[in-house]
Write a protein that holds these residues in place. Structure first.
Motif, PDB file in Angstrom:
ATOM      1  N   TYR A   3       0.836  -1.204   0.000  1.00 15.26           N
ATOM      2  CA  TYR A   3       0.000   0.000   0.000  1.00 15.26           C
ATOM      3  C   TYR A   3       0.870   1.254   0.000  1.00 15.26           C
ATOM      4  O   TYR A   3       0.646   2.179  -0.777  1.00 15.26           O
ATOM      5  CB  TYR A   3      -0.927  -0.003   1.216  1.00 15.26           C
ATOM      6  N   ASP A   4       1.857   1.292   0.870  1.00 11.65           N
ATOM      7  CA  ASP A   4       2.730   2.466   0.974  1.00 11.65           C
ATOM      8  C   ASP A   4       3.547   2.677  -0.302  1.00 11.65           C
ATOM      9  O   ASP A   4       3.727   3.809  -0.748  1.00 11.65           O
ATOM     10  CB  ASP A   4       3.662   2.334   2.181  1.00 11.65           C
ATOM     11  N   ARG A   5       4.009   1.565  -0.882  1.00 16.67           N
ATOM     12  CA  ARG A   5       4.763   1.690  -2.132  1.00 16.67           C
ATOM     13  C   ARG A   5       3.881   2.248  -3.239  1.00 16.67           C
ATOM     14  O   ARG A   5       4.310   3.073  -4.027  1.00 16.67           O
ATOM     15  CB  ARG A   5       5.348   0.344  -2.551  1.00 16.67           C
ATOM     16  N   LEU A   6       2.638   1.791  -3.281  1.00 17.05           N
ATOM     17  CA  LEU A   6       1.707   2.309  -4.284  1.00 17.05           C
ATOM     18  C   LEU A   6       1.407   3.784  -4.049  1.00 17.05           C
ATOM     19  O   LEU A   6       1.346   4.569  -4.993  1.00 17.05           O
ATOM     20  CB  LEU A   6       0.394   1.525  -4.265  1.00 17.05           C
ATOM     21  N   ALA A   7       1.205   4.141  -2.801  1.00 20.75           N
ATOM     22  CA  ALA A   7       0.872   5.530  -2.468  1.00 20.75           C
ATOM     23  C   ALA A   7       1.997   6.478  -2.872  1.00 20.75           C
ATOM     24  O   ALA A   7       1.745   7.614  -3.274  1.00 20.75           O
ATOM     25  CB  ALA A   7       0.591   5.657  -0.979  1.00 20.75           C
ATOM     26  N   LYS A   8       3.239   6.018  -2.797  1.00 16.89           N
ATOM     27  CA  LYS A   8       4.387   6.867  -3.112  1.00 16.89           C
ATOM     28  C   LYS A   8       4.812   6.791  -4.573  1.00 16.89           C
ATOM     29  O   LYS A   8       5.585   7.621  -5.033  1.00 16.89           O
ATOM     30  CB  LYS A   8       5.572   6.479  -2.231  1.00 16.89           C
ATOM     31  N   SER A   9       4.307   5.805  -5.281  1.00 15.13           N
ATOM     32  CA  SER A   9       4.753   5.570  -6.651  1.00 15.13           C
ATOM     33  C   SER A   9       4.017   6.448  -7.657  1.00 15.13           C
ATOM     34  O   SER A   9       2.838   6.729  -7.511  1.00 15.13           O
ATOM     35  CB  SER A   9       4.523   4.107  -7.021  1.00 15.13           C
ATOM     36  N   LYS A  10       4.731   6.832  -8.684  1.00 14.60           N
ATOM     37  CA  LYS A  10       4.102   7.546  -9.796  1.00 14.60           C
ATOM     38  C   LYS A  10       3.513   6.550 -10.783  1.00 14.60           C
ATOM     39  O   LYS A  10       2.592   6.874 -11.508  1.00 14.60           O
ATOM     40  CB  LYS A  10       5.138   8.430 -10.490  1.00 14.60           C
ATOM     41  N   ASP A  11       4.090   5.341 -10.808  1.00 14.88           N
ATOM     42  CA  ASP A  11       3.619   4.308 -11.727  1.00 14.88           C
ATOM     43  C   ASP A  11       2.934   3.197 -10.932  1.00 14.88           C
ATOM     44  O   ASP A  11       3.501   2.139 -10.695  1.00 14.88           O
ATOM     45  CB  ASP A  11       4.792   3.750 -12.544  1.00 14.88           C
ATOM     46  N   LYS A  12       1.708   3.467 -10.508  1.00 12.10           N
ATOM     47  CA  LYS A  12       0.983   2.545  -9.645  1.00 12.10           C
ATOM     48  C   LYS A  12       0.700   1.203 -10.328  1.00 12.10           C
ATOM     49  O   LYS A  12       0.734   0.160  -9.691  1.00 12.10           O
ATOM     50  CB  LYS A  12      -0.308   3.188  -9.167  1.00 12.10           C
ATOM     51  N   ASP A  13       0.436   1.237 -11.631  1.00 12.95           N
ATOM     52  CA  ASP A  13       0.173  -0.008 -12.353  1.00 12.95           C
ATOM     53  C   ASP A  13       1.382  -0.935 -12.321  1.00 12.95           C
ATOM     54  O   ASP A  13       1.247  -2.143 -12.145  1.00 12.95           O
ATOM     55  CB  ASP A  13      -0.223   0.274 -13.809  1.00 12.95           C
ATOM     56  N   GLN A  14       2.564  -0.368 -12.468  1.00 14.66           N
ATOM     57  CA  GLN A  14       3.768  -1.189 -12.454  1.00 14.66           C
ATOM     58  C   GLN A  14       4.021  -1.770 -11.058  1.00 14.66           C
ATOM     59  O   GLN A  14       4.408  -2.921 -10.929  1.00 14.66           O
ATOM     60  CB  GLN A  14       4.992  -0.403 -12.917  1.00 14.66           C
ATOM     61  N   VAL A  15       3.767  -1.000 -10.022  1.00 17.53           N
ATOM     62  CA  VAL A  15       3.948  -1.505  -8.656  1.00 17.53           C
ATOM     63  C   VAL A  15       2.965  -2.645  -8.397  1.00 17.53           C
ATOM     64  O   VAL A  15       3.332  -3.674  -7.836  1.00 17.53           O
ATOM     65  CB  VAL A  15       3.786  -0.377  -7.608  1.00 17.53           C
TER      66      VAL A  15
END
Length: 183
Positions: free
Chosen positions: A155-167
């Protein structure tokens, strides 16, 4: 004979899977209702009561005498927490003791097992817990996979990522090495 064997094993496996799913759903409902009853009757709607440990100890002992296993103090504490965390969806702002709820909340995802919910209860924030429940159900994560995703802070990685689909793709498929630079 092989074709017949394949059909019959398919029927048996399907029936077993259906029975297991039914058991999981009914146990989720039972644990929610157990938690509700503990909070409503013994704790006046509070998560903890000063005398709660003693009551849970006696309740656990009586339940284990009847059902042999599965109702330790820790399990009863988890049921209480389960209800406490998931009661909001049914109460619409009423106090727990005034709501008169007899049904489990619609927000409980019955595609998940009790073991999934035990893992989800370790997540403190409601929005993050809801995210993991949704992803676990949608992606058919095992309990082990759910634990891995929680521990890796998806969740945290997605929240901080610009490329949510890749995460999300990484989370669901793992790192795929297709070209030398991926290594």
């Amino acid at each position: 004979v092989d074709a017949l064997y394949g059909k019959i094993t398919s029927h048996i496996d399907g029936a077993r899977e259906s029975v297991q799913k039914t058991v999981d759903v009914e146990m989720i409902k039972a644990y929610w209702l157990i938690g509700r009853d503990i909070i409503h009757e013994e704790q006046s709607g509070q998560l903890r009561a000063e005398y709660g440990k003693s009551i849970l100890k006696h309740l656990s002992k009586k339940l284990q005498q009847r059902y042999k296993r599965g109702f330790s103090i820790q399990t009863l504490e988890k049921a209480r927490k389960f209800y406490y965390l998931y009661q909001q969806d049914t109460m619409n702002g009423k106090s727990p003791t005034a709501s008169g709820i007899s049904e489990v909340p619609a927000a409980l995802n019955l595609n998940l097992s009790w073991s999934h919910y035990v893992e989800l209860m370790t997540v403190k924030r409601d929005d993050v817990r809801d995210f993991y429940a949704l992803e676990a159900s949608k992606n058919k994560w095992t309990v082990r996979e759910l634990r891995r995703q929680i521990d890796s802070f998806l969740y945290d990685r997605l929240a901080k990522s610009k490329d949510k689909d890749q995460v999300l793709q990484l989370a669901n498929k793992g790192q795929e090495i297709n070209k030398p630079e991926d290594a």
